[in-house]
Design a protein around this motif. Structure first.
Motif, short mmCIF file in Angstrom:
data_model
loop_
_atom_site.label_atom_id
_atom_site.label_comp_id
_atom_site.label_asym_id
_atom_site.label_seq_id
_atom_site.Cartn_x
_atom_site.Cartn_y
_atom_site.Cartn_z
N ASN A 253 45.40 43.52 39.72
CA ASN A 253 46.80 43.40 39.28
C ASN A 253 47.25 44.65 38.54
OD1 ASN A 253 47.03 40.85 40.41
ND2 ASN A 253 46.40 39.80 38.51
N ALA A 254 46.33 45.19 37.71
CA ALA A 254 46.68 46.39 36.96
C ALA A 254 46.89 47.58 37.89
CB ALA A 254 45.57 46.69 35.95
N LEU A 255 46.01 47.72 38.88
CA LEU A 255 46.16 48.82 39.84
C LEU A 255 47.47 48.71 40.63
CD1 LEU A 255 42.52 49.10 41.24
CD2 LEU A 255 43.75 50.85 39.96
N VAL A 256 47.80 47.49 41.07
CA VAL A 256 49.04 47.29 41.84
C VAL A 256 50.25 47.60 40.97
CG1 VAL A 256 50.47 45.58 43.01
CG2 VAL A 256 47.99 45.64 43.41
N ALA A 257 50.17 47.20 39.68
CA ALA A 257 51.30 47.44 38.77
C ALA A 257 51.47 48.92 38.47
CB ALA A 257 51.07 46.66 37.47
#
Length: 284
Positions: A253-257
């Motif tokens: 989720n952090a990478l996508v964000a």
């Protein structure tokens, strides 16, 4: 005798003067421009021939050869020549003479007053207009169109087809030829484009094969990814968490964000790669 000689000398001088005057006039006469082709066709329309001459034209004999052919002929009947090897000449001359006798073909005497009448004209003096002969030939022998009598358009036109219809057919044919030629050009252009696309496709396939990573390098990358993920989720020897992420999903989720539009960093792709990395580490 002197008087006769004097008269002859005067006549000679007079003839010489006439010749010189004619020569001077022909050299200095201004030539008027005109449609020679159209004039020749019109003159030919009213040209007349004697029976044996018309028969020779019908046989395809050039007018320049008339005298030679006639000199080789015998005459079993007046104006009906019989040649030693041009067999059709006699038969065609008879056909013309029969048409005159049957009043199917207008005839004149030495090129004058051509008509169908009961007036007797000596066979060797009978002449036929070319235009009348063509009309008779088309009616009596429609398949006979000798090239010395009919022009190219007349020879290529069926008797039941008018000149207007023939010209229309020719125009339609030429139009179709143009369309076919254009279609062939378009076809060749399309084939060239297809071949070019095929070549580019082969190049792309070769490029893809060249740029693909090997199994060994791919295993290395997966091991690095798996090691980093596990490290971020592990603790120090003192029991402190190394990162703020509690699970693999938090990392995804952090990478996508952080990288929403980067190629290869979609949630689905990251989940797949992380799963492969974990499996790869377990194999090792």
């Amino acid at each position: 005798m002197d008087i006769v000689k004097d008269i002859l000398d005067k006549e000679y001088n007079l003839d010489k003067t006439k010749q010189e005057l004619t020569s001077y006039t022909s050299k200095n006469l201004k030539k008027i421009k005109y449609d020679e082709e159209n004039c020749d066709n019109f003159q030919q329309y009213f040209t007349y021939y004697y029976v044996e001459q018309m028969a020779m034209l019908w046989c395809g004999i050039e007018p320049t050869d008339f005298n030679e052919v006639i000199s080789e002929c015998e005459y079993a009947k007046r104006a009906i020549p019989k040649h030693p090897y041009i067999g059709c000449l006699e038969h065609r001359a008879r056909a013309i003479m029969d048409a005159i006798e049957a009043k199917q073909l207008a005839v004149g005497r030495d090129g004058k007053i051509h008509s169908i009448s009961d007036e007797h004209i000596a066979p060797e003096k009978r002449t036929i207009l070319l235009k009348d002969f063509k009309e008779w030939l088309m009616c009596t022998f429609p398949s006979e169109k000798p090239k010395l009598i009919f022009d190219d358009m007349e020879r290529n036109t069926h008797t039941s087809i008018t000149t207007e219809a023939y010209l229309t057919l020719i125009a339609d044919r030429d139009h179709l030829k143009t369309r076919i030629s254009n279609a062939e050009n378009i076809y060749r252009e399309q084939i060239a484009k297809i071949n070019k696309l095929k070549e580019e496709n082969v190049k792309l396939k070769n490029l893809s094969t060249t740029n693909s990573i090997g199994d060994r390098l791919e295993n290395t990358y997966l091991n690095i990814i798996g090691g980093l993920v596990n490290l971020m989720l592990s603790e120090t020897p003192n029991g402190r968490k190394i990162s703020v992420y509690n699970s693999q999903s938090d990392i995804i989720n952090a990478l996508v964000a952080h990288y929403p539009n980067k190629k290869g960093l979609s949630q689905r792709n990251l989940e797949g790669k992380f799963s492969q990395a974990n499996l790869n580490l377990q194999k090792e």
